[in-house]
Design a protein around this motif. Sequence first.
Motif, PDB file in Angstrom:
ATOM      1  N   ASP A  32       0.819  -1.215   0.000  1.00  0.00           N
ATOM      2  CA  ASP A  32       0.000   0.000   0.000  1.00  0.00           C
ATOM      3  C   ASP A  32       0.854   1.266   0.000  1.00  0.00           C
ATOM      4  O   ASP A  32       0.337   2.368  -0.169  1.00  0.00           O
ATOM      5  CB  ASP A  32      -0.951   0.001   1.209  1.00  0.00           C
ATOM      6  N   HIS A  67      -0.180  -5.763  -6.029  1.00  0.00           N
ATOM      7  CA  HIS A  67      -0.927  -6.755  -5.260  1.00  0.00           C
ATOM      8  C   HIS A  67      -1.069  -8.121  -5.933  1.00  0.00           C
ATOM      9  O   HIS A  67      -1.864  -8.944  -5.485  1.00  0.00           O
ATOM     10  CB  HIS A  67      -2.316  -6.218  -4.910  1.00  0.00           C
ATOM     11  N   HIS A 103       0.760  -9.129   3.953  1.00  0.00           N
ATOM     12  CA  HIS A 103      -0.202  -8.138   3.443  1.00  0.00           C
ATOM     13  C   HIS A 103      -1.163  -8.799   2.459  1.00  0.00           C
ATOM     14  O   HIS A 103      -2.376  -8.580   2.516  1.00  0.00           O
ATOM     15  CB  HIS A 103       0.538  -6.978   2.755  1.00  0.00           C
ATOM     16  N   ASP A 107      -5.141  -9.222   2.939  1.00  0.00           N
ATOM     17  CA  ASP A 107      -6.012  -8.651   1.904  1.00  0.00           C
ATOM     18  C   ASP A 107      -6.895  -9.746   1.299  1.00  0.00           C
ATOM     19  O   ASP A 107      -8.065  -9.514   0.982  1.00  0.00           O
ATOM     20  CB  ASP A 107      -5.176  -7.973   0.802  1.00  0.00           C
TER      21      ASP A 107
HETATM   22 ZN   LIG Z   1      -3.397  -3.682   0.139  1.00  0.00          ZN
END
Ligand SMILES: [Zn+2]
Length: 231
Positions: A32, A67, A103, A107
Amino acid sequence: MFVGHYALGLAAKRLAPRTSLGALIAAPILLDLLWPIFLLVGWEYVSIQPNPNPFLRLQFDSYPISHGLVAVIGWATLFASIYFGVARYLVGAITIWCGVVSHWVLDYLVHRPDLPLYAGSSRLLGLGLWNRPKITMTIELAMFAAGILIYLRTTKAKNAIGNFAFWLFVLALVGLYVAVMFAPPPSSVKKLAIGTLFSWLFVAWAWWLDRHRVAPTNPSEVPTLIPSARN
Ligand SMILES: [Zn+2]
């Protein structure tokens, strides 16, 4: 997921006490930190949609560089390698690698199916916990509380800054989390990206506050923390 990522950074201090909290926080939020940059340069896309559920206002149209699971493993390896090159602390490097990958896992739990495995992959993943905002918030805040507790049990303030800067950091994150829940959605993707870039400040803040705290890495260091306990 927002404060849940920070929770893992705080808790990681127990695993790698010699690593700065700045690096330990940067790892689980790295994707992020990169994402707004990729939005601004036009490599990734998001759209903002009105939704009564504040967690579902962003539709992640395309973000395989920040991502996608394959890219994430690359980012984790790159960050851990740079860290190891500079700090020569293997435990810290491994903790950072796991932090970056965590992460994607978190997510995956909360996002609707929008997470790619790699660029161009048509298979999108996500278990969609965000559809249940109350459960998401409860889990995330509980994780954050646990992270705070673990960090506080692992480190001790060297001075007043070590205490105040830490609690201000916690308050700012919780305040931001709650504010985002109640504030109207960002009016443009550019504003969203610039707002998200402020996460970099939290990394610097974590690095700074951690310098005003001490984590004993072996028992012989403990008496310097509690001088009266020995004599
Ligand atoms: Zn994220």
